[in-house]
Write a protein that holds these residues in place. Structure first.
Motif, PDB file in Angstrom:
ATOM      1  N   GLU A 118      49.285   3.523  29.191  1.00 26.74           N
ATOM      2  CA  GLU A 118      49.002   4.886  28.767  1.00 26.74           C
ATOM      3  C   GLU A 118      48.902   5.841  29.944  1.00 26.74           C
ATOM      4  OE1 GLU A 118      49.222   4.966  25.064  1.00 26.74           O
ATOM      5  OE2 GLU A 118      47.360   6.117  25.188  1.00 26.74           O
ATOM      6  N   LYS A 119      49.228   7.108  29.699  1.00 27.97           N
ATOM      7  CA  LYS A 119      48.826   8.161  30.623  1.00 27.97           C
ATOM      8  C   LYS A 119      47.317   8.317  30.475  1.00 27.97           C
ATOM      9  CE  LYS A 119      49.801  12.856  32.073  1.00 27.97           C
ATOM     10  NZ  LYS A 119      50.454  14.139  31.787  1.00 27.97           N
ATOM     11  N   LEU A 120      46.589   8.528  31.563  1.00 25.90           N
ATOM     12  CA  LEU A 120      45.132   8.650  31.489  1.00 25.90           C
ATOM     13  C   LEU A 120      44.675  10.078  31.739  1.00 25.90           C
ATOM     14  CD1 LEU A 120      43.909   5.582  33.601  1.00 25.90           C
ATOM     15  CD2 LEU A 120      44.120   5.734  31.102  1.00 25.90           C
ATOM     16  N   ARG A 121      43.548  10.429  31.103  1.00 24.28           N
ATOM     17  CA  ARG A 121      42.800  11.590  31.566  1.00 24.28           C
ATOM     18  C   ARG A 121      41.536  11.041  32.237  1.00 24.28           C
ATOM     19  NH1 ARG A 121      38.456  13.568  29.097  1.00 24.28           N
ATOM     20  NH2 ARG A 121      37.713  12.359  27.327  1.00 24.28           N
ATOM     21  N   PHE A 122      40.834  11.886  32.992  1.00 23.73           N
ATOM     22  CA  PHE A 122      39.690  11.388  33.748  1.00 23.73           C
ATOM     23  C   PHE A 122      38.468  12.217  33.420  1.00 23.73           C
ATOM     24  CE2 PHE A 122      43.512  10.031  35.717  1.00 23.73           C
ATOM     25  CZ  PHE A 122      43.264   8.700  36.036  1.00 23.73           C
ATOM     26  N   GLU A 123      37.327  11.549  33.246  1.00 24.74           N
ATOM     27  CA  GLU A 123      36.116  12.239  32.806  1.00 24.74           C
ATOM     28  C   GLU A 123      35.548  13.112  33.911  1.00 24.74           C
ATOM     29  OE1 GLU A 123      33.800   9.204  30.781  1.00 24.74           O
ATOM     30  OE2 GLU A 123      35.413   9.012  29.282  1.00 24.74           O
ATOM     31  N   ASP A 124      35.721  12.690  35.160  1.00 24.39           N
ATOM     32  CA  ASP A 124      35.304  13.511  36.294  1.00 24.39           C
ATOM     33  C   ASP A 124      36.357  14.598  36.535  1.00 24.39           C
ATOM     34  OD1 ASP A 124      33.516  13.502  38.979  1.00 24.39           O
ATOM     35  OD2 ASP A 124      35.620  13.963  39.451  1.00 24.39           O
ATOM     36  N   ALA A 125      35.922  15.874  36.458  1.00 26.56           N
ATOM     37  CA  ALA A 125      36.877  16.996  36.502  1.00 26.56           C
ATOM     38  C   ALA A 125      37.678  17.019  37.808  1.00 26.56           C
ATOM     39  CB  ALA A 125      36.132  18.311  36.306  1.00 26.56           C
ATOM     40  N   ASP A 126      37.027  16.708  38.942  1.00 27.42           N
ATOM     41  CA  ASP A 126      37.735  16.740  40.231  1.00 27.42           C
ATOM     42  C   ASP A 126      38.785  15.629  40.302  1.00 27.42           C
ATOM     43  OD1 ASP A 126      36.206  18.864  40.996  1.00 27.42           O
ATOM     44  OD2 ASP A 126      34.720  17.631  42.058  1.00 27.42           O
ATOM     45  N   GLU A 127      38.411  14.452  39.811  1.00 27.99           N
ATOM     46  CA  GLU A 127      39.350  13.325  39.800  1.00 27.99           C
ATOM     47  C   GLU A 127      40.543  13.655  38.900  1.00 27.99           C
ATOM     48  OE1 GLU A 127      37.447   9.662  38.703  1.00 27.99           O
ATOM     49  OE2 GLU A 127      39.292   8.475  38.843  1.00 27.99           O
TER      50      GLU A 127
END
Ligand SMILES: C[S@@+](CC[C@H](N)C(=O)[O-])C[C@H]1O[C@@H](n2cnc3c(N)ncnc32)[C@H](O)[C@@H]1O
Ligand SMILES: O=C(O)C(=O)C[C@]1(C(=O)O)C=C[C@@H](O)C=C1
Length: 247
Positions: free
Chosen positions: A169-178
Motif C-alpha cells: 500500500e501507499k502509506l500516510r503518516f500520523e506524524d505531520a512532519d514525517e
C-alpha cells in the motif's frame, strides 16, 4: 511487448477527472506504475519469492486487483508447488482483457507454468476458496474504507494455516512532519522519473477522491481486527510499503 510512455497528465486539463483504470491508463500502465511507485519492481519480484515460501500443494493463490498481471507473472516465475493455480481478479474490463493477452504470451514462451484463471469481478463480491496465498499489491487503497475490514476478514477466513496475505500500500503518516517529508521525497522520485510539476499536480488531484491511503498503524490494527495473528512489514521505500499478514 511495446511499452507506451505515460503522458496522461502532460497537458493542462480544464477539469481533471477522477482517476479510473480505463483503456487510456491500461495503455501506459507498466510505465506509469514503475515511474510512480518507488520500489515497485523489487516488490513485485519478491512477492513471487515470498509466495513460494507459503504456497501449499493443490491450493489456489489469489492476485487481487491484478491489473496487467505483474504479480501473477512473478508468482508463476517463483512458485513451483505441485497443483497450485493462480486466480487473478480485477473489476476493470480493460485491465482484464490486456492481462489475458499478456498471460497468453507468457504461456507461449514458457512451459510448465502454474495455470491461471483471470476473473473480471469485484473483489468485494468474491467467494474465496480455501487458499494458501493472497496478494493485494496496491489495491486495498482503492477499496472504500468501510469495506476494508470485512474484506480482510473474508480473506483471513479463506487462508489455510501456514498461508499468508501479502499487502502492499501507499502509506500516510500520523506524524505531520514525517508525512510531509515522505510526500516531498515521493514528488522528488516522480520528478527524477521525468514527470513535470503539471503531471504530478494533475495526477494528485485525479487520485484525491479515489485513493485513500492509511497509516501503518491503521493497517496493523485493521488486520488484527480482521483476525490475522501477526503483521510483519518486509519492505518500505519512501511512502510505499508491503506487509506480510499471517492467519
Ligand atoms: C494500482 S492497481 C494494482 C497494480 C497491480 N496489482 C500490480 O502489481 O501491477 C489497482 C487495481 O485494482 C483494481 N481494483 C480496484 N478496486 C477493485 C475491486 N473492488 N475489485 C477488483 N479490482 C479492483 C483496479 O481496477 C486496478 O487494476
Ligand atoms: O500516489 C501516487 O501518486 C501514485 O501514482 C500511486 C499509484 C498507486 O499507488 O497505485 C496510483 C495510481 C496508479 O495505479 C499508479 C500508482
Amino acid at each position: 511487448m511495446t511499452e507506451s510512455p505515460d503522458r496522461i497528465y502532460a497537458n493542462p486539463q480544464a477539469q481533471v477527472a477522477d482517476f479510473a483504470f480505463n483503456e487510456d491508463v491500461v495503455r501506459v500502465f507498466p510505465d506509469m506504475i514503475k515511474r510512480s511507485v518507488p520500489g515497485y519492481p523489487t516488490i513485485v519480484e519478491n512477492i513471487g519469492v515470498l509466495a513460494a515460501q507459503f504456497a501449499q500443494p493443490n491450493t489456489p493463490l489469489y492476485d487481487l486487483g491484478s491489473s496487467l498481471g505483474a504479480v501473477t507473472q512473478a508468482l508463476r516465475r517463483h512458485v513451483k508447488t505441485h497443483g497450485c493455480k493462480v486466480i487473478a481478479v480485477d473489476n476493470s474490463s480493460a485491465m482484464v482483457d490486456r492481462c489475458r493477452e499478456y498471460l497468453h504470451a507468457q504461456d507461449a514462451m514458457f512451459q510448465e507454468l502454474l495455470p491461471v484463471e483471470v476473473v473480471e469481478a469485484d473483489i468485494l463480491a468474491l467467494d474465496f476458496q480455501p487458499c494458501s496465498l493472497v496478494a493485494m499489491n496496491f489495491t486495498l487503497q482503492f477499496v472504500p474504507r468501510e469495506h476494508r475490514t470485512p474484506l480482510l476478514g473474508r480473506i483471513r477466513q479463506a487462508l489455510l494455516p501456514g498461508g499468508a496475505l501479502i499487502l502492499s500500500e501507499k502509506l500516510r503518516f500520523e506524524d505531520a512532519d514525517e508525512h510531509q517529508l515522505l510526500t516531498d521525497l515521493h514528488v522528488a522520485f516522480k520528478r527524477a522519473n521525468g514527470y513535470s510539476e503539471l503531471e504530478i499536480a494533475q495526477k494528485r488531484s485525479a487520485l484525491e477522491n479515489v485513493m485513500h491511503p492509511d497509516s501503518l498503524e491503521e493497517h496493523r490494527e485493521r488486520l488484527l481486527a480482521a483476525g490475522f495473528s501477526k503483521v510483519v512489514p518486509w519492505f518500505q521505500c519512501l511512502n510505499f510499503a508491503s506487509l506480510i499478514a499471517l492467519p
